[in-house]
Design an enzyme around this catalytic site. Sequence first.
Site, PDB file in Angstrom:
ATOM      1  N   SER A 127       0.838  -1.239  -0.375  1.00  0.00           N
ATOM      2  CA  SER A 127       0.121  -0.288   0.056  1.00  0.00           C
ATOM      3  C   SER A 127       0.726   1.586   0.354  1.00  0.00           C
ATOM      4  O   SER A 127       0.394   2.259  -0.171  1.00  0.00           O
ATOM      5  CB  SER A 127      -0.307  -0.262   1.223  1.00  0.00           C
ATOM      6  N   HIS A 148      -2.620  -3.206  -7.255  1.00  0.00           N
ATOM      7  CA  HIS A 148      -3.152  -2.889  -5.681  1.00  0.00           C
ATOM      8  C   HIS A 148      -4.319  -3.015  -5.373  1.00  0.00           C
ATOM      9  O   HIS A 148      -4.764  -2.815  -6.030  1.00  0.00           O
ATOM     10  CB  HIS A 148      -2.169  -1.776  -4.914  1.00  0.00           C
ATOM     11  N   GLU A 160      -4.980  -0.917  -8.889  1.00  0.00           N
ATOM     12  CA  GLU A 160      -4.199  -0.040  -9.099  1.00  0.00           C
ATOM     13  C   GLU A 160      -3.147  -0.671  -9.494  1.00  0.00           C
ATOM     14  O   GLU A 160      -2.466  -1.955  -9.012  1.00  0.00           O
ATOM     15  CB  GLU A 160      -3.785   1.147  -8.097  1.00  0.00           C
ATOM     16  N   ASN A 198      -4.410   6.379  -2.309  1.00  0.00           N
ATOM     17  CA  ASN A 198      -4.364   6.523  -0.551  1.00  0.00           C
ATOM     18  C   ASN A 198      -3.241   7.618  -0.841  1.00  0.00           C
ATOM     19  O   ASN A 198      -2.597   8.354   0.552  1.00  0.00           O
ATOM     20  CB  ASN A 198      -2.820   5.525  -0.170  1.00  0.00           C
TER      21      ASN A 198
END
Length: 298
Positions: A127, A148, A160, A198
Amino acid sequence: MTTKKVGVIGCGLMGHGIVQIAAQAGFEVTVVETEQAFLDRGIARIEKSVQKLAQKAVEKGKKDADSAKKDAQATLARVHGSLEFEALKDCDLVIEAIIEDLPLKKDLFQTLGRVCKPEAILASNTSSFPITEMAEASGRPERVVGLHFFNPVQLMRLVEVVRTDRTDEDVFAAARSFGEAVGKTPVSCKDTPGFVVNRLLVPYMTQALLMLERGDASKEDIDAAMRLGCGHPMGPLTLTDYVGLDTTLYILEGWCERYPNEPAFEIPASLKRMVAEGKLGRKSGEGFYKWDGDKIVG
Ligand SMILES: NC(=O)c1ccc[n+]([C@@H]2O[C@H](COP(=O)([O-])OP(=O)(O)OC[C@H]3O[C@@H](n4cnc5c(N)ncnc54)[C@H](O)[C@@H]3O)[C@@H](O)[C@H]2O)c1
Protein backbone atom coordinates in the site's frame (compact mmCIF):
# COMPACT_ATOMS: atom_id res chain seq x y z
CA MET A 1 2.16 -13.05 -22.83
CA THR A 2 -0.46 -15.35 -21.23
CA THR A 3 -0.94 -15.89 -17.55
CA LYS A 4 -2.15 -19.36 -16.59
CA LYS A 5 -0.55 -20.15 -13.27
CA VAL A 6 -0.60 -17.60 -10.50
CA GLY A 7 1.36 -17.57 -7.25
CA VAL A 8 0.34 -15.59 -4.17
CA ILE A 9 2.57 -15.11 -1.15
CA GLY A 10 0.76 -14.54 2.13
CA CYS A 11 -2.75 -15.89 2.77
CA GLY A 12 -3.87 -13.16 5.19
CA LEU A 13 -6.57 -10.53 4.78
CA MET A 14 -5.52 -9.51 1.25
CA GLY A 15 -3.76 -12.68 0.09
CA HIS A 16 -6.73 -15.00 0.64
CA GLY A 17 -8.95 -12.63 -1.36
CA ILE A 18 -6.48 -12.47 -4.24
CA VAL A 19 -6.21 -16.28 -4.27
CA GLN A 20 -9.99 -16.57 -4.33
CA ILE A 21 -10.69 -14.15 -7.19
CA ALA A 22 -7.88 -15.66 -9.28
CA ALA A 23 -9.17 -19.23 -8.73
CA GLN A 24 -12.73 -18.10 -9.50
CA ALA A 25 -11.49 -16.60 -12.77
CA GLY A 26 -10.04 -20.00 -13.78
CA PHE A 27 -6.35 -19.57 -12.89
CA GLU A 28 -4.43 -22.33 -11.13
CA VAL A 29 -3.22 -20.67 -7.93
CA THR A 30 -0.42 -21.65 -5.57
CA VAL A 31 -0.36 -19.79 -2.26
CA VAL A 32 2.70 -19.81 -0.02
CA GLU A 33 2.65 -19.11 3.71
CA THR A 34 5.21 -19.24 6.50
CA GLU A 35 3.34 -21.71 8.72
CA GLN A 36 0.83 -24.51 8.14
CA ALA A 37 -1.61 -22.95 10.64
CA PHE A 38 -1.67 -19.65 8.66
CA LEU A 39 -2.14 -21.54 5.42
CA ASP A 40 -5.01 -23.62 6.86
CA ARG A 41 -6.67 -20.50 8.26
CA GLY A 42 -6.41 -18.65 4.92
CA ILE A 43 -7.69 -21.58 2.88
CA ALA A 44 -10.58 -22.14 5.32
CA ARG A 45 -11.51 -18.47 4.79
CA ILE A 46 -11.51 -18.99 1.00
CA GLU A 47 -13.66 -22.13 1.31
CA LYS A 48 -16.20 -20.31 3.45
CA SER A 49 -16.36 -17.36 1.07
CA VAL A 50 -16.64 -19.53 -2.08
CA GLN A 51 -19.42 -21.59 -0.48
CA LYS A 52 -21.28 -18.45 0.58
CA LEU A 53 -21.12 -17.15 -3.00
CA ALA A 54 -22.42 -20.47 -4.35
CA GLN A 55 -25.34 -20.33 -1.92
CA LYS A 56 -26.13 -16.74 -2.95
CA ALA A 57 -26.07 -17.73 -6.65
CA VAL A 58 -28.68 -20.43 -5.93
CA GLU A 59 -30.85 -18.09 -3.82
CA LYS A 60 -30.83 -15.49 -6.59
CA GLY A 61 -31.75 -18.15 -9.16
CA LYS A 62 -28.52 -17.60 -11.12
CA LYS A 63 -27.47 -21.25 -10.80
CA ASP A 64 -29.10 -24.52 -9.77
CA ALA A 65 -27.77 -26.16 -6.62
CA ASP A 66 -25.88 -28.84 -8.51
CA SER A 67 -23.93 -26.53 -10.86
CA ALA A 68 -23.24 -24.05 -8.02
CA LYS A 69 -21.73 -26.89 -5.98
CA LYS A 70 -19.68 -28.13 -8.94
CA ASP A 71 -18.36 -24.62 -9.71
CA ALA A 72 -17.39 -24.07 -6.08
CA GLN A 73 -15.58 -27.42 -6.01
CA ALA A 74 -13.77 -26.60 -9.26
CA THR A 75 -12.68 -23.19 -7.88
CA LEU A 76 -11.35 -24.75 -4.68
CA ALA A 77 -9.57 -27.51 -6.63
CA ARG A 78 -7.56 -24.79 -8.40
CA VAL A 79 -6.13 -23.58 -5.04
CA HIS A 80 -2.88 -25.23 -3.93
CA GLY A 81 -1.13 -24.36 -0.68
CA SER A 82 2.56 -24.68 0.10
CA LEU A 83 5.19 -23.67 2.65
CA GLU A 84 7.96 -23.72 0.00
CA PHE A 85 8.86 -20.93 -2.45
CA GLU A 86 9.97 -23.68 -4.85
CA ALA A 87 6.27 -24.37 -5.45
CA LEU A 88 6.17 -21.05 -7.39
CA LYS A 89 8.73 -22.02 -9.99
CA ASP A 90 6.16 -22.66 -12.78
CA CYS A 91 4.02 -19.60 -12.08
CA ASP A 92 3.59 -16.96 -14.81
CA LEU A 93 2.63 -14.25 -12.31
CA VAL A 94 3.51 -14.11 -8.60
CA ILE A 95 1.78 -11.58 -6.32
CA GLU A 96 3.31 -10.73 -2.96
CA ALA A 97 0.80 -9.97 -0.17
CA ILE A 98 2.89 -10.36 2.99
CA ILE A 99 2.91 -7.91 5.89
CA GLU A 100 3.84 -4.26 5.19
CA ASP A 101 7.57 -4.51 6.02
CA LEU A 102 9.99 -3.24 3.37
CA PRO A 103 13.17 -5.18 4.37
CA LEU A 104 11.08 -8.39 4.47
CA LYS A 105 9.54 -7.63 1.09
CA LYS A 106 12.96 -6.90 -0.45
CA ASP A 107 14.31 -10.21 0.88
CA LEU A 108 11.30 -11.94 -0.58
CA PHE A 109 11.77 -10.35 -4.03
CA GLN A 110 15.40 -11.46 -3.97
CA THR A 111 14.21 -15.04 -3.32
CA LEU A 112 11.55 -14.77 -6.03
CA GLY A 113 14.15 -13.55 -8.53
CA ARG A 114 16.08 -16.72 -7.84
CA VAL A 115 13.19 -19.20 -7.66
CA CYS A 116 10.71 -18.05 -10.34
CA LYS A 117 11.19 -18.77 -14.03
CA PRO A 118 12.93 -15.89 -15.84
CA GLU A 119 9.86 -14.80 -17.81
CA ALA A 120 7.59 -14.74 -14.73
CA ILE A 121 6.07 -11.40 -13.71
CA LEU A 122 6.53 -10.41 -10.06
CA ALA A 123 4.01 -8.10 -8.42
CA SER A 124 3.58 -6.46 -5.03
CA ASN A 125 0.31 -5.57 -3.30
CA THR A 126 2.06 -3.02 -1.05
CA SER A 127 0.00 0.00 0.00
CA SER A 128 2.83 2.40 0.72
CA PHE A 129 6.31 1.23 -0.34
CA PRO A 130 8.14 1.99 -3.61
CA ILE A 131 7.78 -0.86 -6.10
CA THR A 132 11.18 0.23 -7.50
CA GLU A 133 13.02 -0.95 -4.38
CA MET A 134 11.48 -4.42 -4.55
CA ALA A 135 12.05 -4.51 -8.32
CA GLU A 136 15.77 -3.79 -7.87
CA ALA A 137 16.04 -6.49 -5.19
CA SER A 138 14.51 -9.08 -7.55
CA GLY A 139 17.34 -8.75 -10.08
CA ARG A 140 14.73 -8.50 -12.89
CA PRO A 141 13.30 -4.99 -12.45
CA GLU A 142 11.80 -4.89 -15.95
CA ARG A 143 9.42 -7.73 -14.96
CA VAL A 144 8.12 -6.16 -11.74
CA VAL A 145 4.87 -4.20 -11.24
CA GLY A 146 2.56 -3.13 -8.45
CA LEU A 147 -0.86 -4.81 -8.34
CA HIS A 148 -2.65 -2.98 -5.55
CA PHE A 149 -5.99 -4.55 -4.66
CA PHE A 150 -8.45 -3.12 -2.13
CA ASN A 151 -10.04 -4.59 0.95
CA PRO A 152 -12.24 -6.67 0.79
CA VAL A 153 -10.67 -7.98 -2.42
CA GLN A 154 -13.73 -10.03 -3.35
CA LEU A 155 -15.94 -6.91 -3.39
CA MET A 156 -13.82 -3.87 -4.28
CA ARG A 157 -13.79 -3.27 -8.01
CA LEU A 158 -10.49 -1.43 -8.37
CA VAL A 159 -6.92 -2.58 -8.90
CA GLU A 160 -4.10 -0.05 -9.24
CA VAL A 161 -1.47 -1.26 -11.70
CA VAL A 162 1.82 0.44 -10.94
CA ARG A 163 4.78 0.75 -13.27
CA THR A 164 8.30 1.77 -12.37
CA ASP A 165 10.69 3.52 -14.77
CA ARG A 166 12.02 0.09 -15.66
CA THR A 167 8.83 -1.96 -16.10
CA ASP A 168 8.54 -3.47 -19.61
CA GLU A 169 5.49 -2.40 -21.61
CA ASP A 170 4.36 -6.01 -22.23
CA VAL A 171 4.69 -6.82 -18.51
CA PHE A 172 2.56 -3.80 -17.65
CA ALA A 173 -0.04 -4.77 -20.28
CA ALA A 174 -0.13 -8.37 -18.98
CA ALA A 175 -0.64 -7.11 -15.40
CA ARG A 176 -3.56 -4.93 -16.51
CA SER A 177 -5.06 -7.88 -18.42
CA PHE A 178 -4.79 -10.02 -15.31
CA GLY A 179 -6.65 -7.33 -13.32
CA GLU A 180 -9.45 -7.38 -15.90
CA ALA A 181 -9.50 -11.19 -15.99
CA VAL A 182 -10.19 -11.30 -12.24
CA GLY A 183 -13.09 -8.88 -12.67
CA LYS A 184 -11.46 -5.61 -11.59
CA THR A 185 -11.14 -2.24 -13.29
CA PRO A 186 -7.44 -1.45 -13.56
CA VAL A 187 -6.11 2.09 -13.26
CA SER A 188 -2.51 2.80 -14.24
CA CYS A 189 -0.16 4.76 -12.04
CA LYS A 190 3.52 5.58 -11.81
CA ASP A 191 5.50 4.38 -8.79
CA THR A 192 4.59 7.27 -6.47
CA PRO A 193 3.86 7.27 -2.69
CA GLY A 194 0.38 5.86 -2.12
CA PHE A 195 -0.27 5.58 -5.88
CA VAL A 196 -3.66 7.21 -6.65
CA VAL A 197 -6.03 6.21 -3.86
CA ASN A 198 -3.87 6.37 -0.74
CA ARG A 199 -2.06 9.51 -1.92
CA LEU A 200 -5.39 11.28 -1.90
CA LEU A 201 -7.02 9.46 0.99
CA VAL A 202 -4.32 9.57 3.69
CA PRO A 203 -3.72 13.36 3.51
CA TYR A 204 -7.52 13.81 3.55
CA MET A 205 -7.73 11.75 6.76
CA THR A 206 -4.81 13.80 8.16
CA GLN A 207 -6.65 17.05 7.47
CA ALA A 208 -9.75 15.76 9.26
CA LEU A 209 -7.64 14.88 12.33
CA LEU A 210 -5.99 18.33 12.31
CA MET A 211 -9.41 19.96 12.00
CA LEU A 212 -10.58 18.05 15.08
CA GLU A 213 -7.37 18.97 16.98
CA ARG A 214 -7.95 22.68 16.25
CA GLY A 215 -11.54 22.34 17.42
CA ASP A 216 -12.94 23.63 14.11
CA ALA A 217 -15.78 21.08 14.26
CA SER A 218 -16.77 17.98 16.24
CA LYS A 219 -15.92 14.49 14.97
CA GLU A 220 -19.62 13.80 14.36
CA ASP A 221 -20.00 16.99 12.32
CA ILE A 222 -16.83 16.40 10.28
CA ASP A 223 -18.04 12.89 9.43
CA ALA A 224 -21.62 14.00 8.71
CA ALA A 225 -20.32 16.81 6.48
CA MET A 226 -18.40 14.43 4.23
CA ARG A 227 -21.17 11.83 4.16
CA LEU A 228 -23.99 14.23 3.40
CA GLY A 229 -22.08 16.91 1.53
CA CYS A 230 -19.91 14.68 -0.62
CA GLY A 231 -21.82 11.41 -0.66
CA HIS A 232 -18.97 9.45 0.96
CA PRO A 233 -20.14 6.17 2.53
CA MET A 234 -18.35 7.10 5.78
CA GLY A 235 -16.72 10.23 7.18
CA PRO A 236 -12.92 10.58 7.52
CA LEU A 237 -12.73 9.87 11.27
CA THR A 238 -14.87 6.75 10.99
CA LEU A 239 -12.67 5.80 8.06
CA THR A 240 -9.48 6.28 10.12
CA ASP A 241 -10.98 4.06 12.84
CA TYR A 242 -11.86 1.52 10.18
CA VAL A 243 -8.42 1.46 8.53
CA GLY A 244 -6.65 1.41 11.94
CA LEU A 245 -4.89 4.35 13.60
CA ASP A 246 -1.67 2.32 13.82
CA THR A 247 -1.75 1.50 10.10
CA THR A 248 -2.41 5.15 9.24
CA LEU A 249 0.45 6.29 11.51
CA TYR A 250 2.80 3.68 10.08
CA ILE A 251 2.11 4.81 6.50
CA LEU A 252 2.54 8.51 7.42
CA GLU A 253 5.78 7.90 9.35
CA GLY A 254 7.26 6.05 6.37
CA TRP A 255 6.27 8.82 3.95
CA CYS A 256 7.43 11.68 6.21
CA GLU A 257 10.81 10.02 6.55
CA ARG A 258 11.13 9.22 2.86
CA TYR A 259 9.65 12.47 1.48
CA PRO A 260 10.45 15.17 4.09
CA ASN A 261 9.68 18.03 1.66
CA GLU A 262 6.15 16.90 0.74
CA PRO A 263 3.80 19.26 2.64
CA ALA A 264 0.81 16.88 2.29
CA PHE A 265 2.53 14.35 4.55
CA GLU A 266 2.14 15.42 8.15
CA ILE A 267 1.61 13.43 11.35
CA PRO A 268 -1.16 14.82 13.60
CA ALA A 269 -0.14 14.79 17.29
CA SER A 270 -3.48 13.19 18.22
CA LEU A 271 -2.74 10.22 15.97
CA LYS A 272 0.57 9.52 17.72
CA ARG A 273 -0.97 9.96 21.15
CA MET A 274 -3.94 7.69 20.51
CA VAL A 275 -1.78 4.91 19.06
CA ALA A 276 0.50 5.12 22.15
CA GLU A 277 -2.65 4.77 24.29
CA GLY A 278 -3.66 1.63 22.37
CA LYS A 279 -6.64 3.34 20.71
CA LEU A 280 -6.24 1.76 17.29
CA GLY A 281 -9.81 2.15 16.02
CA ARG A 282 -12.32 -0.58 15.24
CA LYS A 283 -9.87 -3.44 15.80
CA SER A 284 -9.06 -2.41 19.41
CA GLY A 285 -12.66 -1.43 20.22
CA GLU A 286 -11.83 2.29 20.49
CA GLY A 287 -10.43 5.04 18.31
CA PHE A 288 -12.26 8.27 17.62
CA TYR A 289 -15.38 6.23 18.34
CA LYS A 290 -16.14 3.20 20.52
CA TRP A 291 -16.80 0.03 18.52
CA ASP A 292 -18.56 -3.27 19.04
CA GLY A 293 -17.39 -5.35 16.07
CA ASP A 294 -18.48 -3.44 12.99
CA LYS A 295 -20.82 -1.08 14.87
CA ILE A 296 -20.11 2.32 16.43
CA VAL A 297 -21.50 2.27 19.97
CA GLY A 298 -20.25 5.56 21.37
N1 LIG B 1 -5.31 -4.60 4.83
C1 LIG B 1 -5.63 -3.78 3.85
O1 LIG B 1 -6.67 -3.12 3.89
C2 LIG B 1 -4.74 -3.66 2.63
C3 LIG B 1 -5.26 -3.07 1.46
C4 LIG B 1 -4.43 -3.02 0.32
C5 LIG B 1 -3.13 -3.51 0.38
N2 LIG B 1 -2.66 -4.06 1.55
C6 LIG B 1 -1.29 -4.58 1.56
O2 LIG B 1 -1.37 -5.98 1.40
C7 LIG B 1 -0.27 -6.59 2.10
C8 LIG B 1 -0.81 -7.64 3.05
O3 LIG B 1 -1.64 -7.01 4.00
P1 LIG B 1 -2.71 -7.85 4.85
O4 LIG B 1 -3.61 -6.84 5.46
O5 LIG B 1 -3.28 -8.96 4.01
O6 LIG B 1 -1.76 -8.48 5.98
P2 LIG B 1 -2.01 -9.78 6.88
O7 LIG B 1 -1.18 -9.60 8.08
O8 LIG B 1 -3.48 -10.05 7.03
O9 LIG B 1 -1.42 -10.98 6.00
C9 LIG B 1 -0.07 -11.13 5.73
C10 LIG B 1 0.22 -12.63 5.63
O10 LIG B 1 1.53 -12.79 5.10
C11 LIG B 1 2.13 -13.88 5.77
N3 LIG B 1 3.58 -13.73 5.64
C12 LIG B 1 4.39 -12.86 6.28
N4 LIG B 1 5.67 -13.02 5.87
C13 LIG B 1 5.65 -13.99 4.94
C14 LIG B 1 6.66 -14.58 4.15
N5 LIG B 1 7.91 -14.20 4.20
N6 LIG B 1 6.27 -15.56 3.30
C15 LIG B 1 4.99 -15.96 3.21
N7 LIG B 1 3.99 -15.42 3.95
C16 LIG B 1 4.33 -14.43 4.79
C17 LIG B 1 1.62 -13.80 7.19
O11 LIG B 1 1.73 -15.08 7.82
C18 LIG B 1 0.18 -13.34 6.98
O12 LIG B 1 -0.71 -14.43 6.88
C19 LIG B 1 0.51 -5.45 2.76
O13 LIG B 1 1.57 -5.09 1.92
C20 LIG B 1 -0.53 -4.33 2.85
O14 LIG B 1 0.04 -3.05 2.85
C21 LIG B 1 -3.44 -4.15 2.66
